[in-house]
Scaffold this motif. Structure first.
Motif, PDB file in Angstrom:
ATOM      1  N   ALA A 127       0.864  -1.184   0.000  1.00 54.70           N
ATOM      2  CA  ALA A 127       0.000   0.000   0.000  1.00 54.70           C
ATOM      3  C   ALA A 127       0.899   1.232   0.000  1.00 54.70           C
ATOM      4  N   LYS A 128       0.542   2.201  -0.825  1.00 57.50           N
ATOM      5  CA  LYS A 128       1.350   3.434  -0.915  1.00 57.50           C
ATOM      6  C   LYS A 128       0.628   4.553  -0.190  1.00 57.50           C
ATOM      7  N   HIS A 129       1.389   5.405   0.472  1.00 55.69           N
ATOM      8  CA  HIS A 129       0.822   6.526   1.234  1.00 55.69           C
ATOM      9  C   HIS A 129       1.649   7.775   0.960  1.00 55.69           C
ATOM     10  N   LEU A 130       0.960   8.881   0.773  1.00 55.07           N
ATOM     11  CA  LEU A 130       1.628  10.175   0.608  1.00 55.07           C
ATOM     12  C   LEU A 130       1.387  10.974   1.878  1.00 55.07           C
ATOM     13  N   VAL A 131       2.438  11.219   2.628  1.00 56.65           N
ATOM     14  CA  VAL A 131       2.329  11.932   3.904  1.00 56.65           C
ATOM     15  C   VAL A 131       3.232  13.149   3.844  1.00 56.65           C
ATOM     16  N   HIS A 132       2.634  14.351   3.940  1.00 58.38           N
ATOM     17  CA  HIS A 132       3.383  15.612   3.912  1.00 58.38           C
ATOM     18  C   HIS A 132       4.337  15.690   2.719  1.00 58.38           C
ATOM     19  N   GLY A 133       3.880  15.244   1.559  1.00 58.66           N
ATOM     20  CA  GLY A 133       4.662  15.353   0.335  1.00 58.66           C
ATOM     21  C   GLY A 133       5.677  14.263   0.121  1.00 58.66           C
ATOM     22  N   SER A 134       5.808  13.346   1.070  1.00 56.62           N
ATOM     23  CA  SER A 134       6.746  12.230   0.918  1.00 56.62           C
ATOM     24  C   SER A 134       5.970  10.951   0.637  1.00 56.62           C
ATOM     25  N   LEU A 135       6.567  10.066  -0.163  1.00 55.95           N
ATOM     26  CA  LEU A 135       5.911   8.834  -0.563  1.00 55.95           C
ATOM     27  C   LEU A 135       6.457   7.675   0.266  1.00 55.95           C
ATOM     28  N   TYR A 136       5.539   6.870   0.826  1.00 51.22           N
ATOM     29  CA  TYR A 136       5.914   5.728   1.655  1.00 51.22           C
ATOM     30  C   TYR A 136       5.250   4.474   1.097  1.00 51.22           C
ATOM     31  N   LEU A 137       6.004   3.382   1.122  1.00 52.13           N
ATOM     32  CA  LEU A 137       5.484   2.079   0.724  1.00 52.13           C
ATOM     33  C   LEU A 137       5.345   1.213   1.964  1.00 52.13           C
ATOM     34  N   GLN A 138       4.088   0.849   2.268  1.00 51.18           N
ATOM     35  CA  GLN A 138       3.827  -0.050   3.391  1.00 51.18           C
ATOM     36  C   GLN A 138       3.695  -1.464   2.831  1.00 51.18           C
ATOM     37  N   MET A 139       4.542  -2.379   3.313  1.00 53.48           N
ATOM     38  CA  MET A 139       4.508  -3.744   2.800  1.00 53.48           C
ATOM     39  C   MET A 139       4.441  -4.730   3.956  1.00 53.48           C
ATOM     40  N   VAL A 140       3.616  -5.756   3.760  1.00 56.22           N
ATOM     41  CA  VAL A 140       3.487  -6.838   4.738  1.00 56.22           C
ATOM     42  C   VAL A 140       3.805  -8.123   3.992  1.00 56.22           C
ATOM     43  N   ALA A 141       4.909  -8.786   4.394  1.00 57.36           N
ATOM     44  CA  ALA A 141       5.373  -9.985   3.688  1.00 57.36           C
ATOM     45  C   ALA A 141       5.373 -11.182   4.627  1.00 57.36           C
ATOM     46  N   PRO A 142       4.855 -12.322   4.185  1.00 61.48           N
ATOM     47  CA  PRO A 142       4.902 -13.536   5.022  1.00 61.48           C
ATOM     48  C   PRO A 142       6.316 -14.123   5.019  1.00 61.48           C
ATOM     49  N   ILE A 143       6.754 -14.638   6.167  1.00 63.44           N
ATOM     50  CA  ILE A 143       8.034 -15.317   6.282  1.00 63.44           C
ATOM     51  C   ILE A 143       7.741 -16.820   6.325  1.00 63.44           C
ATOM     52  N   ARG A 144       8.280 -17.550   5.361  1.00 58.66           N
ATOM     53  CA  ARG A 144       7.943 -18.962   5.240  1.00 58.66           C
ATOM     54  C   ARG A 144       9.204 -19.815   5.457  1.00 58.66           C
ATOM     55  N   ASN A 145       8.999 -20.975   6.105  1.00 58.02           N
ATOM     56  CA  ASN A 145      10.137 -21.866   6.363  1.00 58.02           C
ATOM     57  C   ASN A 145      10.349 -22.815   5.190  1.00 58.02           C
ATOM     58  N   GLU A 146      11.282 -23.776   5.411  1.00 59.81           N
ATOM     59  CA  GLU A 146      11.610 -24.689   4.313  1.00 59.81           C
ATOM     60  C   GLU A 146      10.447 -25.591   3.925  1.00 59.81           C
ATOM     61  N   HIS A 147       9.446 -25.680   4.805  1.00 60.06           N
ATOM     62  CA  HIS A 147       8.260 -26.488   4.498  1.00 60.06           C
ATOM     63  C   HIS A 147       7.133 -25.642   3.888  1.00 60.06           C
ATOM     64  N   ASP A 148       7.487 -24.418   3.511  1.00 57.88           N
ATOM     65  CA  ASP A 148       6.538 -23.482   2.883  1.00 57.88           C
ATOM     66  C   ASP A 148       5.368 -23.144   3.807  1.00 57.88           C
ATOM     67  N   ARG A 149       5.699 -23.068   5.117  1.00 57.20           N
ATOM     68  CA  ARG A 149       4.678 -22.680   6.099  1.00 57.20           C
ATOM     69  C   ARG A 149       5.015 -21.289   6.634  1.00 57.20           C
ATOM     70  N   THR A 150       3.988 -20.440   6.745  1.00 59.06           N
ATOM     71  CA  THR A 150       4.203 -19.097   7.263  1.00 59.06           C
ATOM     72  C   THR A 150       4.505 -19.173   8.745  1.00 59.06           C
ATOM     73  N   VAL A 151       5.696 -18.660   9.109  1.00 62.27           N
ATOM     74  CA  VAL A 151       6.104 -18.713  10.512  1.00 62.27           C
ATOM     75  C   VAL A 151       6.142 -17.328  11.146  1.00 62.27           C
ATOM     76  N   ALA A 152       6.093 -16.289  10.322  1.00 63.62           N
ATOM     77  CA  ALA A 152       6.099 -14.914  10.847  1.00 63.62           C
ATOM     78  C   ALA A 152       5.707 -13.950   9.724  1.00 63.62           C
ATOM     79  N   TYR A 153       5.516 -12.686  10.117  1.00 62.15           N
ATOM     80  CA  TYR A 153       5.192 -11.648   9.141  1.00 62.15           C
ATOM     81  C   TYR A 153       6.122 -10.463   9.351  1.00 62.15           C
ATOM     82  N   PHE A 154       6.593  -9.928   8.265  1.00 61.46           N
ATOM     83  CA  PHE A 154       7.424  -8.724   8.305  1.00 61.46           C
ATOM     84  C   PHE A 154       6.606  -7.561   7.742  1.00 61.46           C
ATOM     85  N   GLU A 155       6.504  -6.497   8.524  1.00 65.28           N
ATOM     86  CA  GLU A 155       5.853  -5.276   8.025  1.00 65.28           C
ATOM     87  C   GLU A 155       6.873  -4.151   8.079  1.00 65.28           C
ATOM     88  N   GLY A 156       7.061  -3.497   6.946  1.00 68.50           N
ATOM     89  CA  GLY A 156       7.977  -2.373   6.894  1.00 68.50           C
ATOM     90  C   GLY A 156       7.380  -1.211   6.132  1.00 68.50           C
TER      91      GLY A 156
END
Length: 420
Positions: A127-156
């Motif tokens: 998701a993109k956000h424009l705050v006070h003239g600056s552009l920010y990209l909000q991303m939420v990515a799943p962290i998956r192990n070797e068995h392709d199972r989601t073990v955590a989430y990274f949000e930046g």
């Protein structure tokens, strides 16, 4: 031709503006889509490096409290990259780490009001956000192990740097400039072509209109000559009608109806026998009834031409009387079309003051006296009052001009109501 130049220029400029906005909007949309892809790639690259370097720690974090080493890795990400907010969640979407760079509280507040979405599958959510003239990209990515199972989430939350933003703005502005210059150049190149085509079309339209007016004049004159051995009556009565119409401020469309109707008012007389049409004495009741039919015959004739159709008000109603005792409809007052009320006055005036095979012209004062007798019963009082102030000058001018001068004056004066 100055009017033609102006109209072509206005239309081309309007087209230039519309086309520039349309193409410009499309170009901006395409550029912004490219910007979106570029921002996503920047964020993905930075996040991907972090996740790759800390895969083991992220997998272990799902079991409980993150290690101090992992927390330091998050701090380094905030200090040395473009991420201003980093949050880690476990597989059940419970927060494990929440860190933000100092001075970005307003960004946190703005993003708190946005919809927070965890991805359902392996693909990250952006998701993109424009705050006070600056552009920010909000991303939420799943962290998956070797068995392709989601073990955590990274949000930046990735901040697009000032240099990249300037580059983006420059790219969009450059694209818009190219569009405007291209459309403007095309418009300039097309101007002489379109102007030439418009001139040609205008000349052909004028010739066609002139031919129609000539047909109108010829047809009206033919009937007038049959009735009085001269077509001067038609030119004169039409010229009188134009002058009175102008005096009361008749609009352009009504003037065209008045002119056509004046030329063709008696066109139906082509179907009336000479014994009635040229009879010098008073008509019998039967003869008068037959004479009245010239109105119906005239309407039948003009109905054959769409261009002549608007002469109908004068042809149909010029024998109506203001008190309702005229023919064919017996209309009264303002129910009679204005152009027909105008023509009724000038038609009678010209009939009284002109020479016919069976009569001499009547002196002005005597003619005006007869018109005054019809005030309020035959004629519209307001129109008659206005015409009386003009009658002497009009009659004197018509005598001065004669047949050819009257025809030329009429063509000149009526032309401005048909030719732009």
């Amino acid at each position: 031709m100055h009017g033609l130049h102006r109209r072509v220029m206005i239309r081309l400029l309007a087209g230039f503006a519309a086309l520039s906005m349309l193409i410009g909007a499309a170009v901006v949309y395409i550029d912004l889509e490219a910007v979106d892809e570029r921002v996503v790639v920047l964020g993905e690259t930075a996040a991907g490096d972090f996740l790759h370097d800390n895969q083991t720690a992220l997998t272990a974090a799902d079991a409980g409290q993150p290690s101090p080493e992992f927390e330091r890795a998050v701090e380094r990400l905030l200090q040395n990259n473009h991420f201003v907010i980093v949050e880690i969640y476990d597989s059940r979407q419970r927060p494990l780490i929440e860190r933000s760079r100092s001075g970005y509280r307003d960004v946190e507040i703005a993003l708190d009001h946005s919809q927070h979405r965890f991805p359902d599958g392996a693909a990250p959510h952006y998701a993109k956000h424009l705050v006070h003239g600056s552009l920010y990209l909000q991303m939420v990515a799943p962290i998956r192990n070797e068995h392709d199972r989601t073990v955590a989430y990274f949000e930046g939350v990735y901040e697009v740097d000032a240099a990249t933003m300037a580059d983006i703005r420059y790219g969009v502005l450059h694209s818009l400039t190219i569009v405007v210059i291209t459309v403007l150049a095309t418009t300039i190149l097309l101007y002489p072509v379109i102007l030439s085509l418009n001139r040609s079309l205008f000349r052909h339209a004028q010739k066609l209109l002139r031919a129609n007016l000539d047909m109108l004049e010829v047809l009206g004159s033919a009937i007038a000559k049959r009735d009085s051995d001269t077509d001067t009556h038609n030119y004169r009565v039409t010229w009188y009608a134009v002058r009175l119409g102008e005096a009361i401020g008749l609009d352009r469309e009504a003037m065209r109806r008045l002119i056509k109707g004046a030329f063709l008012h008696d066109v139906g007389k082509i179907g009336i026998s000479d014994s009635i049409l040229l009879k010098p004495g008073k008509l019998t009741a039967e003869e008068f009834a037959a004479m009245q039919q010239h109105v119906t015959l005239g309407l039948d004739i003009i109905a054959q031409s769409e261009w002549l159709a608007d002469a109908g008000d004068v042809v149909r109603y010029h024998h109506e009387k203001f008190d309702g005792r005229g023919y064919l409809g017996g209309l009264a007052g303002e129910a009679i079309p204005l152009v027909a009320r105008i023509f009724a006055i000038v038609d009678v005036f010209d009939a009284l003051t002109s020479r016919r095979p069976y009569k001499e012209p009547m002196p002005l004062e005597q003619a005006l006296g007869i018109l005054n007798e019809g005030n309020g019963n035959h004629f519209d009082p307001a129109l008659l009052a206005r015409f009386r102030t003009m009658a002497a000058a009009l009659l004197a001018e018509s005598v001065r001009l004669g047949h050819d001068g009257m025809r030329a004056a009429l063509q000149r004066d009526t032309g401005r109501y048909f030719f732009s």
